[in-house]
Design a protein around this motif. Sequence first.
Motif, PDB file in Angstrom:
ATOM      1  N   UNK A 120       0.846  -1.208   0.000  1.00  0.00           N
ATOM      2  CA  UNK A 120       0.000   0.000   0.000  1.00  0.00           C
ATOM      3  C   UNK A 120       0.879   1.255   0.000  1.00  0.00           C
ATOM      4  N   UNK A 121       1.954   1.205   0.820  1.00  0.00           N
ATOM      5  CA  UNK A 121       2.856   2.363   0.902  1.00  0.00           C
ATOM      6  C   UNK A 121       3.505   2.614  -0.462  1.00  0.00           C
ATOM      7  N   UNK A 122       3.972   1.545  -1.089  1.00  0.00           N
ATOM      8  CA  UNK A 122       4.640   1.702  -2.388  1.00  0.00           C
ATOM      9  C   UNK A 122       3.674   2.293  -3.419  1.00  0.00           C
ATOM     10  N   UNK A 123       2.417   1.772  -3.374  1.00  0.00           N
ATOM     11  CA  UNK A 123       1.406   2.264  -4.346  1.00  0.00           C
ATOM     12  C   UNK A 123       1.149   3.758  -4.123  1.00  0.00           C
ATOM     13  N   UNK A 124       0.983   4.129  -2.832  1.00  0.00           N
ATOM     14  CA  UNK A 124       0.672   5.525  -2.511  1.00  0.00           C
ATOM     15  C   UNK A 124       1.853   6.429  -2.836  1.00  0.00           C
ATOM     16  N   UNK A 125       3.071   5.946  -2.580  1.00  0.00           N
ATOM     17  CA  UNK A 125       4.263   6.761  -2.865  1.00  0.00           C
ATOM     18  C   UNK A 125       4.312   7.077  -4.351  1.00  0.00           C
ATOM     19  N   UNK A 129       3.801  10.885  -5.343  1.00  0.00           N
ATOM     20  CA  UNK A 129       5.105  11.434  -5.749  1.00  0.00           C
ATOM     21  C   UNK A 129       5.795  12.177  -4.618  1.00  0.00           C
ATOM     22  N   UNK A 130       6.384  13.317  -4.968  1.00  0.00           N
ATOM     23  CA  UNK A 130       7.197  14.125  -4.033  1.00  0.00           C
ATOM     24  C   UNK A 130       6.465  14.457  -2.729  1.00  0.00           C
ATOM     25  N   UNK A 131       5.134  14.698  -2.855  1.00  0.00           N
ATOM     26  CA  UNK A 131       4.394  15.187  -1.686  1.00  0.00           C
ATOM     27  C   UNK A 131       4.017  14.066  -0.705  1.00  0.00           C
ATOM     28  N   UNK A 134       5.057   9.517   4.332  1.00  0.00           N
ATOM     29  CA  UNK A 134       4.891   8.108   4.716  1.00  0.00           C
ATOM     30  C   UNK A 134       4.314   7.967   6.139  1.00  0.00           C
ATOM     31  N   UNK A 135       4.849   8.775   7.062  1.00  0.00           N
ATOM     32  CA  UNK A 135       4.397   8.674   8.451  1.00  0.00           C
ATOM     33  C   UNK A 135       2.885   8.918   8.545  1.00  0.00           C
ATOM     34  N   UNK A 136       2.463  10.007   7.856  1.00  0.00           N
ATOM     35  CA  UNK A 136       1.046  10.368   7.908  1.00  0.00           C
ATOM     36  C   UNK A 136       0.187   9.271   7.274  1.00  0.00           C
ATOM     37  N   UNK A 137       0.671   8.733   6.147  1.00  0.00           N
ATOM     38  CA  UNK A 137      -0.067   7.682   5.457  1.00  0.00           C
ATOM     39  C   UNK A 137      -0.242   6.463   6.363  1.00  0.00           C
ATOM     40  N   UNK A 138       0.868   6.085   7.050  1.00  0.00           N
ATOM     41  CA  UNK A 138       0.807   4.914   7.932  1.00  0.00           C
ATOM     42  C   UNK A 138      -0.177   5.138   9.094  1.00  0.00           C
ATOM     43  N   UNK A 139      -0.266   6.401   9.528  1.00  0.00           N
ATOM     44  CA  UNK A 139      -1.119   6.687  10.682  1.00  0.00           C
ATOM     45  C   UNK A 139      -2.587   6.870  10.314  1.00  0.00           C
ATOM     46  N   UNK A 140      -2.888   7.177   9.044  1.00  0.00           N
ATOM     47  CA  UNK A 140      -4.266   7.553   8.712  1.00  0.00           C
ATOM     48  C   UNK A 140      -4.966   6.683   7.670  1.00  0.00           C
ATOM     49  N   UNK A 141      -4.220   6.014   6.822  1.00  0.00           N
ATOM     50  CA  UNK A 141      -4.901   5.223   5.782  1.00  0.00           C
ATOM     51  C   UNK A 141      -5.669   4.062   6.437  1.00  0.00           C
ATOM     52  N   UNK A 142      -7.011   4.024   6.246  1.00  0.00           N
ATOM     53  CA  UNK A 142      -7.820   3.045   6.990  1.00  0.00           C
ATOM     54  C   UNK A 142      -7.389   1.603   6.746  1.00  0.00           C
ATOM     55  N   UNK A 143      -7.046   1.278   5.494  1.00  0.00           N
ATOM     56  CA  UNK A 143      -6.689  -0.113   5.215  1.00  0.00           C
ATOM     57  C   UNK A 143      -5.387  -0.490   5.959  1.00  0.00           C
ATOM     58  N   UNK A 144      -4.428   0.442   5.883  1.00  0.00           N
ATOM     59  CA  UNK A 144      -3.137   0.192   6.529  1.00  0.00           C
ATOM     60  C   UNK A 144      -3.302   0.104   8.053  1.00  0.00           C
TER      61      UNK A 144
END
Length: 513
Positions: A120-125, A129-131, A134-144
């Motif tokens: 999921x992280x790789x897909x979102x990255x 892109x640049x913006x 990762x930390x925020x994504x790990x803390x907020x993405x419901x699936x993750x």
Amino acid sequence: MANQDDQFKKVVSHAKEYGYVFQSSEIYDGLSAVYDYAQNGVELKKNIRDYWWKAMVQMHENIVGLDAAIFMHPTTWKASGHVDAFNDPLIDNKDSKKRYRADVLIEDYVGKLDAKIEKEVAKAAKRFGESFDKEQFLATNPRVVGYKEKGDAILQRMGKSLENEDLADVKLLIEELEIGCPLSGSKNWTDVKQFNLMFGTKLGASADTAMDLYLRPETAQGIFVNFLNVQKTGRMKIPFGIAQTGKAFRNEIVARQFIFRMREFEQMEMQFFVRPGTQKEWYEQWKETRLKWHLSLGMGADNYRFHDHEKLAHYADAAADIEFRFPFGFKELEGIHSRTDFDLSSHEKFSGKKLQYFDPELNERYVPYVVETSIGLDRMFLAVFSHSLQEEELENGTTRTVLKLPSVLAPTKAAILPLVKKDGLPEVARKIVEDLKWDFSVTYDEKDAVGRRYRRQDAAGTPFCITVDHETLNDDTVTIRHRDSMEQQRVKISELKEIIKEEVDVKNWLMKM
Ligand code: GAP
């Protein structure tokens, strides 16, 4: 997963092809989970051991070394708790007849959840892109968050059940998660049972007088039983440490994954003796120091993480692993354990001898507390080797296999190559070898075209190739080629020693800590 498997297969075959690791007794079809280190492997292993020893012993005034015997009095293992508690929970699959560690089956299940998170992280990255944060994504993405919560809950429950010896619940967990036999997929499991991991042997000639011994399952106990000898003869003041490297033996049931889990392996352990009540600070400090040691090798901060133990060993009041991203995912590389005064107190009880320290500052006598750092040398070898093995696309469309070992650890630091086998070039090359071998391990190679020789050295992990050509005869210069950049420089023969030293000197690497 297929990719991970392929990468791991490449690691195993490269280790054999380039003289790093062989299966033990291969001509008799090998012995499971036992390995031999070959001509390059033994050098890499020695360099890792030295790198650890220098960082732990040479650089610390208050840490000294020890080399205790593998055989120890059998009561040692009663006192340490290994006779009663050094067990693995095992489960058999009734259909495939295969035996597994129940905790490993569950951990592998959680590992798959971790792999999903990484995907999921790789897909979102890629998407952001640049913006991408990762930390925020790990803390907020419901699936993750869901995967993470599920994994944590599973590990927590397993930890509790193992701690309470509730093996029925461990089985229930395997059934609830619908974990199948990795080989056959069958979910037809036996109950979970405990199995002691120590190897037994006998000391003495006749059957009736022979004494039952164990091959040590950790080097640490050799340090504990010598605590007072070292403290007194070395006039050591608390806090101080005792370090040792040496073989340990465990009758591992799940012994796959090459040299990751072996039945005979080597540990590098350090027991740090501290005042009772200060163990928490020292525990945090050693966690940080040991992570810095790993990072000094430049294998990427992203490839390490801490894992705090839910299930504490019988001797610990806090414990964490430094995990490394192996080709099969994040796994334990090193343990840092706050062992309290469990071992020394227990040896006092079983031996009837005092193992205490008189603290002149407190004017008080006490049994010291211990913080331990414990790393498997073979596991560190696998971390370094698997991370270093890379395949690179080159500009001309070809690929090269290169073993980008940290140059401080590389078995051979430089290969000296005469461009051709005539015109006096081999003689000059041999002379360079004779000169450099006092300071570095170097090799001479004159076989095949020079390009092929470069590739061979790249794959073996040699950081420098030094080529002697016709120009050398006129001006005493050679080309020095760097393994990682493939850049070549023309330098004086007299400059070689300094150039190599700058790159491979332990000091320059450890200073990064
Ligand atoms: N004295 C503490 C102790 O032995 P451990 O976590 O059981 O703790 C420490 O082992 C380290 O030894 C592990 O982090 C791992 O690197 C290595 N190790 C343990 N079992 C191993 C095995 N079967 N094969 C290779 N390395 C092993």
